[in-house]
Design a protein around this motif. Sequence first.
Motif, mmCIF file in Angstrom:
data_model
loop_
_atom_site.group_PDB
_atom_site.id
_atom_site.type_symbol
_atom_site.label_atom_id
_atom_site.label_comp_id
_atom_site.label_asym_id
_atom_site.label_seq_id
_atom_site.Cartn_x
_atom_site.Cartn_y
_atom_site.Cartn_z
ATOM 1 N N PRO A 77 64.451 90.094 82.339
ATOM 2 C CA PRO A 77 63.038 90.446 82.131
ATOM 3 C C PRO A 77 62.815 91.245 80.852
ATOM 4 O O PRO A 77 61.823 91.061 80.149
ATOM 5 N N ILE A 78 63.761 92.138 80.548
ATOM 6 C CA ILE A 78 63.632 92.935 79.330
ATOM 7 C C ILE A 78 63.726 92.040 78.102
ATOM 8 O O ILE A 78 62.928 92.139 77.153
ATOM 9 N N ILE A 79 64.720 91.129 78.124
ATOM 10 C CA ILE A 79 64.881 90.208 76.991
ATOM 11 C C ILE A 79 63.656 89.331 76.836
ATOM 12 O O ILE A 79 63.214 89.042 75.720
ATOM 13 N N ASN A 80 63.121 88.910 77.975
ATOM 14 C CA ASN A 80 61.924 88.041 77.937
ATOM 15 C C ASN A 80 60.739 88.763 77.293
ATOM 16 O O ASN A 80 59.961 88.163 76.546
ATOM 17 N N ARG A 81 60.600 90.067 77.589
ATOM 18 C CA ARG A 81 59.504 90.817 77.002
ATOM 19 C C ARG A 81 59.682 91.003 75.495
ATOM 20 O O ARG A 81 58.720 91.071 74.742
ATOM 21 N N TRP A 82 60.917 91.108 75.071
ATOM 22 C CA TRP A 82 61.201 91.343 73.651
ATOM 23 C C TRP A 82 61.795 90.101 72.952
ATOM 24 O O TRP A 82 62.428 90.220 71.905
ATOM 25 N N LYS A 83 61.539 88.949 73.523
ATOM 26 C CA LYS A 83 62.191 87.753 73.011
ATOM 27 C C LYS A 83 61.841 87.452 71.552
ATOM 28 O O LYS A 83 62.654 86.961 70.785
ATOM 29 N N ASN A 84 60.613 87.755 71.182
ATOM 30 C CA ASN A 84 60.220 87.477 69.790
ATOM 31 C C ASN A 84 61.028 88.330 68.809
ATOM 32 O O ASN A 84 61.491 87.847 67.764
ATOM 33 N N LEU A 85 61.199 89.618 69.157
ATOM 34 C CA LEU A 85 61.986 90.507 68.298
ATOM 35 C C LEU A 85 63.454 90.098 68.277
ATOM 36 O O LEU A 85 64.098 90.076 67.218
ATOM 37 N N VAL A 86 63.973 89.736 69.460
ATOM 38 C CA VAL A 86 65.371 89.320 69.543
ATOM 39 C C VAL A 86 65.606 88.051 68.738
ATOM 40 O O VAL A 86 66.567 87.931 67.968
ATOM 41 N N ALA B 69 63.810 86.944 66.284
ATOM 42 C CA ALA B 69 63.652 87.236 64.856
ATOM 43 C C ALA B 69 64.910 87.877 64.284
ATOM 44 O O ALA B 69 65.367 87.529 63.183
ATOM 45 N N ALA B 70 65.509 88.816 65.031
ATOM 46 C CA ALA B 70 66.725 89.478 64.559
ATOM 47 C C ALA B 70 67.893 88.497 64.481
ATOM 48 O O ALA B 70 68.646 88.479 63.498
ATOM 49 N N VAL B 71 68.013 87.668 65.527
ATOM 50 C CA VAL B 71 69.097 86.677 65.532
ATOM 51 C C VAL B 71 68.914 85.662 64.413
ATOM 52 O O VAL B 71 69.860 85.275 63.723
ATOM 53 N N GLY B 72 67.689 85.203 64.219
ATOM 54 C CA GLY B 72 67.426 84.246 63.150
ATOM 55 C C GLY B 72 67.683 84.826 61.780
ATOM 56 O O GLY B 72 68.256 84.172 60.894
ATOM 57 N N LEU B 73 67.279 86.086 61.575
ATOM 58 C CA LEU B 73 67.535 86.737 60.303
ATOM 59 C C LEU B 73 69.041 86.909 60.071
ATOM 60 O O LEU B 73 69.543 86.699 58.959
ATOM 61 N N ALA B 74 69.751 87.289 61.145
ATOM 62 C CA ALA B 74 71.203 87.431 61.026
ATOM 63 C C ALA B 74 71.853 86.100 60.692
ATOM 64 O O ALA B 74 72.796 86.039 59.885
ATOM 65 N N PHE B 75 71.339 85.028 61.296
ATOM 66 C CA PHE B 75 71.877 83.691 61.013
ATOM 67 C C PHE B 75 71.694 83.320 59.546
ATOM 68 O O PHE B 75 72.627 82.867 58.875
ATOM 69 N N LEU B 76 70.506 83.544 59.031
ATOM 70 C CA LEU B 76 70.218 83.189 57.648
ATOM 71 C C LEU B 76 71.035 84.045 56.664
ATOM 72 O O LEU B 76 71.596 83.531 55.689
ATOM 73 N N LEU B 77 71.076 85.354 56.918
ATOM 74 C CA LEU B 77 71.810 86.238 56.016
ATOM 75 C C LEU B 77 73.316 85.948 56.041
ATOM 76 O O LEU B 77 73.972 85.907 54.994
#
Length: 352
Positions: A5-14, A16-24
Amino acid sequence: MGLLPIINRWKNLVLAAVGLAFLLSLLVAFLLPNIYQSTAVFYPTNPETTDPDRIVSEGGKLQLGGRAEDLDRVITIGESQPVAELMIKRFDLYKHYNVGSPGDEKAEQDALEAFDKKLNIVHNDRDAIELTVEDNDKVLAARMANTLVQVIDSINQQLTFENRRSIIELYRDRASFLEKEFVQAHDSLLAARRRYGVYGMDRESRYIAKEIIETESALRRAEGEGNSGKAAGLRRALKGLTQADGGNVYNLESYTKGLDLITGLYSRFNDVQTRLQEARGAYETARLTISSRISSIYVVQKAFPATKKAKPVRSLIVISSVLITLVLSIIFITLLELYRGNLGLSSLRRVE
């Protein structure tokens, strides 16, 4: 399951962070240069078995090293600072590592550290030495590895070479000393022969004995015949043959005395002559062997340019970066939720 539930609430931030880490991480992984490894494998040998003096004089054989001291010695030579400095200067690694110019202390220290990081010398489980050099230039890595093996071999040979230089000086001094002793013994022997008339000819002693016997027999006959004049002459002749003061060069007293002296002098002369021949032979052998170089290592495999890179493993960099970012994001939002929950609970208590 409680984190979903916590991840679901913050899924956009998670996300975004994972995607940014992937690109970098993808960008960094592809910007990193390819690193190639070249490895040379060799066995060290016992320096005593590669000493030309021993091989020539004793018929020694080359023995592959498996002794701990041989392995440690080779690894120590390969990892020493003088060897690193020699390699850095020979391949102009200041420029290659882009650390500065020679003569600058910082540049020299950076070059040494960079070379040390790219060099690995290990003793494998088969008692061989594996020497590995890493570099972004695969041809240069192979050249450096093979050159380093040669440098180790050369320095390892110096362990006996310097001793052989000192030994050859001893051989030369010994030969020079024995040459002087030989000349002195020869002169003493010749002087004694001239003085006592003992030249070592076969008929010398037989001649003296024959003359003494014949003269003494003639003397006895003359005395028996009553010929005093002839007897007096024969007595003088007999004295000359038997006594040193009789006037004869060849006489029994001088001959016996000279023979004893010359026997000792000849024994000394013969001994010095034998030792001189041995010393000359040893000196010639040492001169021959000091110019000979026998490899102190046995190369099993030379280093060749690598056919594929050793690192970086780009997929591992990207995957590990994404996973680490995901874990850190989950930890961050969980702590944030706990902080908010504690903050709300404190507010509720104050209202009550």
